[in-house]
Design a protein around this motif. Structure first.
Motif, PDB file in Angstrom:
ATOM      1  N   ALA A  21       0.904  -1.131  -0.151  1.00 29.42           N
ATOM      2  CA  ALA A  21       0.067   0.123   0.097  1.00 29.42           C
ATOM      3  C   ALA A  21       0.975   1.423  -0.076  1.00 29.42           C
ATOM      4  O   ALA A  21       0.609   2.074  -0.662  1.00 29.42           O
ATOM      5  CB  ALA A  21      -1.063   0.079   1.112  1.00 29.42           C
ATOM      6  N   THR A  22       1.755   1.249   0.612  1.00 25.50           N
ATOM      7  CA  THR A  22       2.813   2.204   0.824  1.00 25.50           C
ATOM      8  C   THR A  22       3.606   2.718  -0.531  1.00 25.50           C
ATOM      9  O   THR A  22       3.410   3.911  -1.087  1.00 25.50           O
ATOM     10  CB  THR A  22       3.808   2.191   1.892  1.00 25.50           C
ATOM     11  N   TYR A  23       4.188   1.693  -1.158  1.00 25.27           N
ATOM     12  CA  TYR A  23       4.998   1.887  -2.310  1.00 25.27           C
ATOM     13  C   TYR A  23       3.970   2.147  -3.455  1.00 25.27           C
ATOM     14  O   TYR A  23       4.269   2.961  -4.467  1.00 25.27           O
ATOM     15  CB  TYR A  23       5.725   0.710  -2.676  1.00 25.27           C
ATOM     16  N   ALA A  25       0.765   3.829  -3.404  1.00 25.80           N
ATOM     17  CA  ALA A  25       0.204   4.992  -3.302  1.00 25.80           C
ATOM     18  C   ALA A  25       1.689   6.125  -3.738  1.00 25.80           C
ATOM     19  O   ALA A  25       1.384   6.766  -4.329  1.00 25.80           O
ATOM     20  CB  ALA A  25      -0.066   5.270  -1.592  1.00 25.80           C
ATOM     21  N   ILE A  26       2.730   5.704  -3.179  1.00 29.52           N
ATOM     22  CA  ILE A  26       3.893   6.334  -3.872  1.00 29.52           C
ATOM     23  C   ILE A  26       4.048   6.556  -5.090  1.00 29.52           C
ATOM     24  O   ILE A  26       3.976   7.735  -5.752  1.00 29.52           O
ATOM     25  CB  ILE A  26       5.291   6.042  -2.996  1.00 29.52           C
ATOM     26  N   LEU A  28       1.898   5.883  -7.623  1.00 27.04           N
ATOM     27  CA  LEU A  28       0.629   6.388  -8.139  1.00 27.04           C
ATOM     28  C   LEU A  28       0.903   7.837  -7.916  1.00 27.04           C
ATOM     29  O   LEU A  28       0.231   8.633  -8.756  1.00 27.04           O
ATOM     30  CB  LEU A  28      -0.591   5.887  -7.501  1.00 27.04           C
ATOM     31  N   LEU A  29       1.138   8.476  -6.684  1.00 27.37           N
ATOM     32  CA  LEU A  29       1.287   9.972  -6.493  1.00 27.37           C
ATOM     33  C   LEU A  29       2.323  10.413  -7.686  1.00 27.37           C
ATOM     34  O   LEU A  29       1.988  11.629  -8.027  1.00 27.37           O
ATOM     35  CB  LEU A  29       1.780  10.237  -5.064  1.00 27.37           C
ATOM     36  N   MET A  31       2.979   9.205 -10.304  1.00 31.19           N
ATOM     37  CA  MET A  31       2.436   9.451 -11.801  1.00 31.19           C
ATOM     38  C   MET A  31       1.423  10.667 -12.051  1.00 31.19           C
ATOM     39  O   MET A  31       1.543  11.132 -12.855  1.00 31.19           O
ATOM     40  CB  MET A  31       1.815   8.127 -11.948  1.00 31.19           C
ATOM     41  N   MET A  32       0.714  10.613 -10.513  1.00 31.31           N
ATOM     42  CA  MET A  32      -0.275  12.032 -10.668  1.00 31.31           C
ATOM     43  C   MET A  32       0.507  13.407 -11.030  1.00 31.31           C
ATOM     44  O   MET A  32       0.007  14.502 -11.468  1.00 31.31           O
ATOM     45  CB  MET A  32      -0.943  12.067  -9.605  1.00 31.31           C
ATOM     46  N   LEU A  33       1.833  13.132 -10.105  1.00 30.56           N
ATOM     47  CA  LEU A  33       2.507  14.606 -10.491  1.00 30.56           C
ATOM     48  C   LEU A  33       2.818  14.862 -11.723  1.00 30.56           C
ATOM     49  O   LEU A  33       3.185  16.170 -12.149  1.00 30.56           O
ATOM     50  CB  LEU A  33       4.076  14.405  -9.715  1.00 30.56           C
ATOM     51  N   SER A  35       0.988  15.274 -14.331  1.00 32.40           N
ATOM     52  CA  SER A  35      -0.351  16.142 -14.599  1.00 32.40           C
ATOM     53  C   SER A  35       0.175  17.651 -14.339  1.00 32.40           C
ATOM     54  O   SER A  35      -0.100  18.196 -15.049  1.00 32.40           O
ATOM     55  CB  SER A  35      -1.724  15.765 -13.794  1.00 32.40           C
ATOM     56  N   LEU A  36       0.535  17.545 -12.934  1.00 30.89           N
ATOM     57  CA  LEU A  36       0.993  19.251 -12.604  1.00 30.89           C
ATOM     58  C   LEU A  36       1.983  19.595 -13.421  1.00 30.89           C
ATOM     59  O   LEU A  36       2.220  20.736 -13.925  1.00 30.89           O
ATOM     60  CB  LEU A  36       1.234  18.972 -11.264  1.00 30.89           C
ATOM     61  N   HIS A  80       4.646  10.680 -18.850  1.00 29.32           N
ATOM     62  CA  HIS A  80       3.233  10.326 -18.247  1.00 29.32           C
ATOM     63  C   HIS A  80       2.755   9.000 -18.731  1.00 29.32           C
ATOM     64  O   HIS A  80       2.198   8.239 -18.121  1.00 29.32           O
ATOM     65  CB  HIS A  80       2.423  11.379 -18.372  1.00 29.32           C
ATOM     66  N   LEU A  84       1.849   5.359 -17.033  1.00 34.39           N
ATOM     67  CA  LEU A  84       0.822   4.431 -17.222  1.00 34.39           C
ATOM     68  C   LEU A  84       1.017   3.012 -17.769  1.00 34.39           C
ATOM     69  O   LEU A  84       0.619   1.927 -17.128  1.00 34.39           O
ATOM     70  CB  LEU A  84      -0.195   5.282 -18.284  1.00 34.39           C
ATOM     71  N   VAL A  91       1.124  -2.030 -10.179  1.00 31.47           N
ATOM     72  CA  VAL A  91      -0.027  -2.046  -9.176  1.00 31.47           C
ATOM     73  C   VAL A  91      -1.037  -3.149  -9.203  1.00 31.47           C
ATOM     74  O   VAL A  91      -1.346  -3.771  -8.239  1.00 31.47           O
ATOM     75  CB  VAL A  91      -0.853  -0.503  -9.109  1.00 31.47           C
TER      76      VAL A  91
ATOM     77  N   ILE B  93      -5.493   3.741  -5.411  1.00 31.60           N
ATOM     78  CA  ILE B  93      -5.218   4.402  -4.240  1.00 31.60           C
ATOM     79  C   ILE B  93      -6.806   4.251  -3.419  1.00 31.60           C
ATOM     80  O   ILE B  93      -6.800   3.713  -2.465  1.00 31.60           O
ATOM     81  CB  ILE B  93      -5.161   5.727  -4.381  1.00 31.60           C
ATOM     82  N   LEU B  96      -6.998   0.735  -1.822  1.00 28.89           N
ATOM     83  CA  LEU B  96      -6.156   0.602  -0.658  1.00 28.89           C
ATOM     84  C   LEU B  96      -6.846   1.335   0.530  1.00 28.89           C
ATOM     85  O   LEU B  96      -6.758   0.962   1.797  1.00 28.89           O
ATOM     86  CB  LEU B  96      -4.897   1.301  -0.636  1.00 28.89           C
ATOM     87  N   TYR B 142      -8.630  15.301  -8.608  1.00 29.60           N
ATOM     88  CA  TYR B 142      -7.181  15.123  -8.103  1.00 29.60           C
ATOM     89  C   TYR B 142      -6.862  15.297  -6.558  1.00 29.60           C
ATOM     90  O   TYR B 142      -6.462  14.463  -6.053  1.00 29.60           O
ATOM     91  CB  TYR B 142      -6.525  16.182  -8.708  1.00 29.60           C
ATOM     92  N   VAL B 152      -4.237   6.532   3.143  1.00 27.75           N
ATOM     93  CA  VAL B 152      -3.705   5.290   2.775  1.00 27.75           C
ATOM     94  C   VAL B 152      -2.160   5.309   3.568  1.00 27.75           C
ATOM     95  O   VAL B 152      -1.874   4.291   4.222  1.00 27.75           O
ATOM     96  CB  VAL B 152      -3.633   4.972   1.518  1.00 27.75           C
ATOM     97  N   LEU B 153      -1.346   6.368   3.164  1.00 30.49           N
ATOM     98  CA  LEU B 153       0.057   6.443   3.738  1.00 30.49           C
ATOM     99  C   LEU B 153       0.018   6.459   5.257  1.00 30.49           C
ATOM    100  O   LEU B 153       0.640   5.835   5.896  1.00 30.49           O
ATOM    101  CB  LEU B 153       0.785   7.440   3.083  1.00 30.49           C
TER     102      LEU B 153
END
Lengths: 159, 159, 159
Positions: A21-23, A25-26, A28-29, A31-33, A35-36, A80, A84, A91, B93, B96, B142, B152-153
Motif C-alpha cells: 500500500a505504501t509503495y 501510493a507513492i 501512483l502519486l 504518476m499523478m505529479l 499532470s501538474l 506520463h 501508465l 499496481v 489508491i 487501498l 485530483y 492510505v499512507l
C-alpha cells in the motif's frame, strides 16, 4: 458492523500488504505529479491543445497561436504515458503478489527497487539524461514487475 | 470449499468496500464509454487511423482520404486519456483506502465527490464548457485522490 | 505475525481469486509485451522520438533524420493504448467481481473469453487482419467487462 469492519481491515494489518500500500501510493502519486508538470509547462511555454484553454489570451488569431505543441510539454506527456504503461502493471500484479504470501523482505526488495527505478526514470526522461540512463531505469522496473508476475502465477495458477 | 468461499466474499459484505466497488465500477464504466464515443465520432466524421478500417469505403485514394484526424475525435481521445491518468490512481489508491478502515460516511464523501467531478469533467471536455469548468472538475477529482492517498499512507506506512 | 499472514493469504487460497490472479497476470504481461514490440520496431525501423535516443547514430543532422514516426511503430503504440483502455477496466472490475462471490465456472468463462479476445485483438491489430476482426475481438472483451461490472453492481450496490 464492528466485526465486519475488523475483517475488512485485516489486510491493512498485514505487513506485506502495508508495504505494498505504501509503495503503490507513492508511485501512483508520482504518476499523478506528471499532470501538474504538464500543466506547468503548458502555462509557462504557452502551448495548449484545446481552444477553450487559450481564451484568456484574447480572441481569434491572438489566441490561436498558443494552440501548438511544445517539445517540453510533449516530453512530459511521453513520461506520463510511460508511467501508465508501467505503473498500471506494477499496481495490478503487485497487489496479487502481495496477496500471494511472499516473505516481507523479498516483497520489500521488489517494491523498493521498482519505486526507485521509476523515480530515476522520471528524472532521466525530464532532465534528460543521456541513454542508456532512461532505458536501464525502465528495464529494471520492467524486470521487477515480471518477477512479481512469475511469483503470482506460481502461487495462483488456475487456468 | 464453502468456508473458503465465505472468507473470500467477506470483503463484499463490508459496507466501505461495497461503496468502493459501486463507485469504482461506475467510473470505470464511464471511462469505457469514451471508447464508444470515439467510435461514434470516427464513423460519423469518417476519420480513421488504420487503413484496414476504411476498406468499406473502397480501395486506393477513395479510402485514403478517410485516414485523417478530426477535431471531435481528438477531443474525445484526450478526454479518454485524461480519464486513464486520473481514474487509474483513483481505483488503485481508492482500493487501498477502502481497505484501510475509514468511516463509511468519510469514504462515501470521497467516492461521491470524485465520481461527480469526473462526470462533470467529461461533460466539460465534450461540450466543451468554457474554462475553468474543465480545470476545476479535474482539480476536485485530483484533490480527492490525494486525500485518500494521504489516509492510505497514514494507515499503512511501512517503507 | 503468523496468524496475520495466514489471513492475508486466504484470498489466494480461494479458487475464483486464484483464477482471477492467473488471468489478470497473463493480460497484464501481454500488455507489457507491447513495450518490447514498440522498442523492437523503433530499433529496426530506426524511428525515435527522443533526441537522446539517436545519439548512437552520430551528432547533428546524421542523428536527426531518425527522429521520425514510422507506421509500424505507431500501429503497435495504438495497440498498446487500446490495451490500457480495455485491460485497466478488466483488472479493476475483474478484481471486484472475483470478490463478489461468483461461481467458479461463470468466473472462469468471463476471464477466459476476455483473455482470448485480447490476445486475438493484438494479433488482429499487428498483422493486421481485415475488419471486422479487430472490431469484434475488441467488442467481445468489452462485453465481458460490462457483464462483470453488472454483476459487481448487483452484488455491491451502495451509493
Amino acid at each position: 458492523r464492528r466485526g465486519e469492519m475488523a475483517k475488512a481491515t485485516q489486510l491493512i494489518n498485514n505487513e506485506v500488504f502495508r508495504a505494498f500500500a505504501t509503495y503503490a501510493a507513492i508511485v501512483l502519486l508520482k504518476m499523478m505529479l506528471m499532470s501538474l508538470i504538464t500543466a506547468y509547462f503548458r502555462v509557462t511555454r504557452k502551448a495548449f491543445v484545446n481552444p477553450e484553454d487559450t481564451a484568456t489570451f484574447g480572441k481569434g488569431e491572438a489566441a490561436k497561436k498558443f494552440l501548438r505543441t511544445d517539445p517540453d510539454v510533449e516530453r512530459v506527456r511521453r513520461g506520463h504515458l510511460n508511467d501508465l504503461e508501467n505503473i498500471v502493471p506494477f499496481v495490478g500484479i503487485g497487489l496479487l503478489y502481495a496477496l500471494s504470501g511472499p516473505e516481507l523482505s523479498t516483497a520489500l526488495l521488489h517494491f523498493r527497487i521498482f519505486t526507485g527505478a521509476r523515480i530515476l526514470h522520471t528524472f532521466a526522461y525530464l532532465i534528460p539524461l543521456p541513454q542508456p540512463g532512461r532505458g536501464l531505469s525502465w528495464a529494471v522496473g520492467y524486470a521487477v514487475t515480471f518477477s512479481m508476475a512469475y511469483n503470482v502465477l506460481k502461487a495462483a495458477w488456475l487456468l
